[in-house]
Design a protein around this motif. Structure first.
Motif, mmCIF file in Angstrom:
data_model
loop_
_atom_site.group_PDB
_atom_site.id
_atom_site.type_symbol
_atom_site.label_atom_id
_atom_site.label_comp_id
_atom_site.label_asym_id
_atom_site.label_seq_id
_atom_site.Cartn_x
_atom_site.Cartn_y
_atom_site.Cartn_z
ATOM 1 N N SER A 69 0.896 -1.231 0.078
ATOM 2 C CA SER A 69 -0.025 0.056 -0.190
ATOM 3 C C SER A 69 1.022 1.264 0.004
ATOM 4 C CB SER A 69 -0.880 0.189 1.062
ATOM 5 O OG SER A 69 -0.131 0.050 2.434
ATOM 6 N N ALA A 70 0.382 2.247 -0.777
ATOM 7 C CA ALA A 70 1.238 3.416 -0.779
ATOM 8 C C ALA A 70 1.445 4.079 0.719
ATOM 9 C CB ALA A 70 0.484 4.517 -1.768
ATOM 10 N N LEU A 71 2.782 4.466 1.059
ATOM 11 C CA LEU A 71 3.134 5.289 2.139
ATOM 12 C C LEU A 71 2.332 6.580 2.160
ATOM 13 C CD1 LEU A 71 7.009 4.772 2.098
ATOM 14 C CD2 LEU A 71 5.451 3.648 3.652
ATOM 15 N N ALA A 72 1.965 7.228 1.262
ATOM 16 C CA ALA A 72 1.324 8.278 1.305
ATOM 17 C C ALA A 72 -0.034 8.435 1.573
ATOM 18 C CB ALA A 72 1.487 9.175 -0.133
ATOM 19 N N LYS A 73 -0.837 7.018 1.516
ATOM 20 C CA LYS A 73 -1.927 6.854 2.044
ATOM 21 C C LYS A 73 -1.991 6.283 3.448
ATOM 22 C CE LYS A 73 -3.732 6.043 -2.651
ATOM 23 N NZ LYS A 73 -4.466 5.105 -3.573
ATOM 24 N N GLN A 74 -1.070 6.109 4.115
ATOM 25 C CA GLN A 74 -0.846 5.711 5.280
ATOM 26 C C GLN A 74 -0.860 6.997 6.135
ATOM 27 O OE1 GLN A 74 -0.969 2.244 6.434
ATOM 28 N NE2 GLN A 74 -1.035 1.872 4.168
ATOM 29 N N ARG A 75 -1.045 6.603 7.668
ATOM 30 C CA ARG A 75 -0.899 7.572 8.584
ATOM 31 C C ARG A 75 -0.201 7.089 9.855
ATOM 32 N NH1 ARG A 75 -5.762 10.820 9.508
ATOM 33 N NH2 ARG A 75 -5.875 9.864 11.628
ATOM 34 N N VAL A 76 0.768 7.819 10.374
ATOM 35 C CA VAL A 76 1.215 7.551 11.722
ATOM 36 C C VAL A 76 0.583 8.294 12.818
ATOM 37 C CG1 VAL A 76 3.256 6.508 11.070
ATOM 38 C CG2 VAL A 76 3.026 9.032 11.001
ATOM 39 N N VAL A 77 -0.045 8.104 13.798
ATOM 40 C CA VAL A 77 -0.804 8.718 14.928
ATOM 41 C C VAL A 77 -0.037 8.612 16.253
ATOM 42 C CG1 VAL A 77 -2.977 9.058 15.802
ATOM 43 C CG2 VAL A 77 -2.794 8.386 13.217
ATOM 44 N N VAL A 78 0.073 9.617 16.988
ATOM 45 C CA VAL A 78 0.625 9.607 18.353
ATOM 46 C C VAL A 78 -0.629 9.496 19.068
ATOM 47 C CG1 VAL A 78 1.851 10.783 20.153
ATOM 48 C CG2 VAL A 78 2.527 10.965 17.511
ATOM 49 N N ALA A 79 -0.990 8.577 19.948
ATOM 50 C CA ALA A 79 -2.047 8.539 20.837
ATOM 51 C C ALA A 79 -1.788 8.063 22.174
ATOM 52 C CB ALA A 79 -2.935 7.119 19.925
ATOM 53 N N PRO A 80 -2.774 8.280 23.007
ATOM 54 C CA PRO A 80 -2.508 8.218 24.435
ATOM 55 C C PRO A 80 -2.795 6.610 24.518
ATOM 56 C CG PRO A 80 -4.488 9.177 23.987
ATOM 57 C CD PRO A 80 -3.959 9.376 22.610
ATOM 58 N N ILE A 81 -2.485 5.886 25.809
ATOM 59 C CA ILE A 81 -2.711 4.673 25.985
ATOM 60 C C ILE A 81 -3.820 4.790 27.178
ATOM 61 C CG2 ILE A 81 -1.966 2.460 26.986
ATOM 62 C CD1 ILE A 81 0.824 3.095 26.040
ATOM 63 N N ALA A 82 -5.086 4.521 26.750
ATOM 64 C CA ALA A 82 -6.466 4.632 27.582
ATOM 65 C C ALA A 82 -6.194 4.023 28.684
ATOM 66 C CB ALA A 82 -7.674 4.365 26.858
ATOM 67 N N GLU A 83 -5.776 2.846 28.781
ATOM 68 C CA GLU A 83 -5.690 1.900 29.916
ATOM 69 C C GLU A 83 -4.754 2.388 31.174
ATOM 70 O OE1 GLU A 83 -5.206 0.845 27.047
ATOM 71 O OE2 GLU A 83 -7.014 -0.289 26.316
ATOM 72 N N LEU A 84 -3.777 3.052 30.723
ATOM 73 C CA LEU A 84 -2.618 3.586 31.622
ATOM 74 C C LEU A 84 -2.694 5.293 31.908
ATOM 75 C CD1 LEU A 84 0.313 1.385 29.919
ATOM 76 C CD2 LEU A 84 -1.197 0.793 31.832
ATOM 77 N N GLU A 85 -2.038 5.615 32.757
ATOM 78 C CA GLU A 85 -1.846 6.991 33.164
ATOM 79 C C GLU A 85 -0.583 7.734 32.450
ATOM 80 O OE1 GLU A 85 -1.856 7.408 37.411
ATOM 81 O OE2 GLU A 85 -4.038 6.468 37.758
ATOM 82 N N ALA A 86 0.228 6.792 32.087
ATOM 83 C CA ALA A 86 1.347 7.499 31.479
ATOM 84 C C ALA A 86 1.711 6.437 30.268
ATOM 85 C CB ALA A 86 2.507 7.338 32.414
ATOM 86 N N GLY A 87 2.446 7.040 29.344
ATOM 87 C CA GLY A 87 2.648 6.553 27.927
ATOM 88 C C GLY A 87 1.945 6.813 26.798
ATOM 89 N N CYS A 88 2.786 6.653 25.841
ATOM 90 C CA CYS A 88 1.868 6.881 24.436
ATOM 91 C C CYS A 88 2.423 5.864 23.372
ATOM 92 C CB CYS A 88 2.266 8.438 23.977
ATOM 93 S SG CYS A 88 1.397 9.615 24.675
#
Length: 256
Positions: free
Chosen positions: A112-131
């Protein structure tokens, strides 16, 4: 700065997930490969008991445990050898799912084309710290929000994959690449603060569920080795050894 220098500047957690080969190829291990690895480790643990029994017993029982040992051994070797990599190929501009067994018989299952991908910085809902970092339906726990942003910007800079931040203004996603020349993968903790020009930094705890706070800058990434996961997996070993010894004594008494 060269690509190699920028890669070495990434955090330990980022480099643990984004691997670099000697021929300068970058890839992520998929969750399916991780599952195969877990099954392989389980097979190795279960292998100890029949191996011991095949040594201490004789006759038909010994043959039975030898067969079980061989089957578990083949299962462990097969499971541990499964390779499923998400390969970032800047030459073809494609994200490739490459499969192999112990590095043999490499084949590309999908592209699949890299341009059609997404990298997302997201929180970890189950933890108080870390992404974590999300890419192609895969999730990788990296460390702090700044460390994940640094990895996302690295992937965007060298592989032209759109990068987004879901931590700064949860649940809204912000384009990291919209920072333009003001942000760099070397900035550490500054890129998130410059996402919206003229806007104040939004406290994630104020917009996210208070019972599940997202990552903060003081969060510390704990690697698998520091968590002593393999040591925990080894805890059943002495139990199997004692069990095998007891069964061997009972078998000897029965034969007598």
């Amino acid at each position: 700065m060269s690509q190699q220098t920028d890669y070495l500047a990434l955090s330990k957690g980022a480099r643990m997930h984004l691997k670099r080969t000697p021929d300068n190829r970058f890839y992520f291990r998929t969750s399916r490969q991780t599952k195969w690895f877990i099954w392989g480790m389980i097979a190795l643990v279960c292998l100890l008991s029949p191996l011991l029994m095949s040594v201490v017993l004789d006759g038909g029982e010994q043959i039975f445990y030898m067969v079980v040992s061989v089957l578990l051994m083949f299962g462990a070797v097969f499971a541990l050898g499964v390779r499923r990599h998400l390969l970032l190929n800047p030459v073809s501009g494609m994200l490739e799912l490459e499969t192999s067994w112990w590095g043999l018989g490499k084949s590309v299952r999908s592209k699949s084309a890299l341009a059609k991908q997404r990298v997302v910085v997201a929180p970890i809902a189950e933890l108080e710290a870390g992404c974590l970092l999300e890419i192609s339906d895969q999730k990788y726990t990296i460390g702090t929000a700044d460390e994940v942003r640094q990895l996302a910007l690295f992937i965007h800079q060298y592989f032209a994959v759109p990068a987004f931040d879901r931590v700064a203004q949860w649940p809204k996603e912000i384009e990291l690449q919209s920072l333009g020349g003001t942000a760099s993968i070397h900035d550490g903790g500054t890129e998130g603060e410059q996402v919206v020009p003229g806007a104040a930094w939004v406290d994630p705890g104020a917009v996210y569920d208070s019972s599940v706070a997202i990552a903060n800058s003081g969060a510390k990434y704990t690697s698998v080795w520091e968590q002593k996961v393999l040591l925990k997996l080894a805890l059943p070993f002495p139990v199997f050894l004692v069990l095998g010894f007891v069964l061997s004594l009972l078998a000897n008494k029965g034969g007598a």
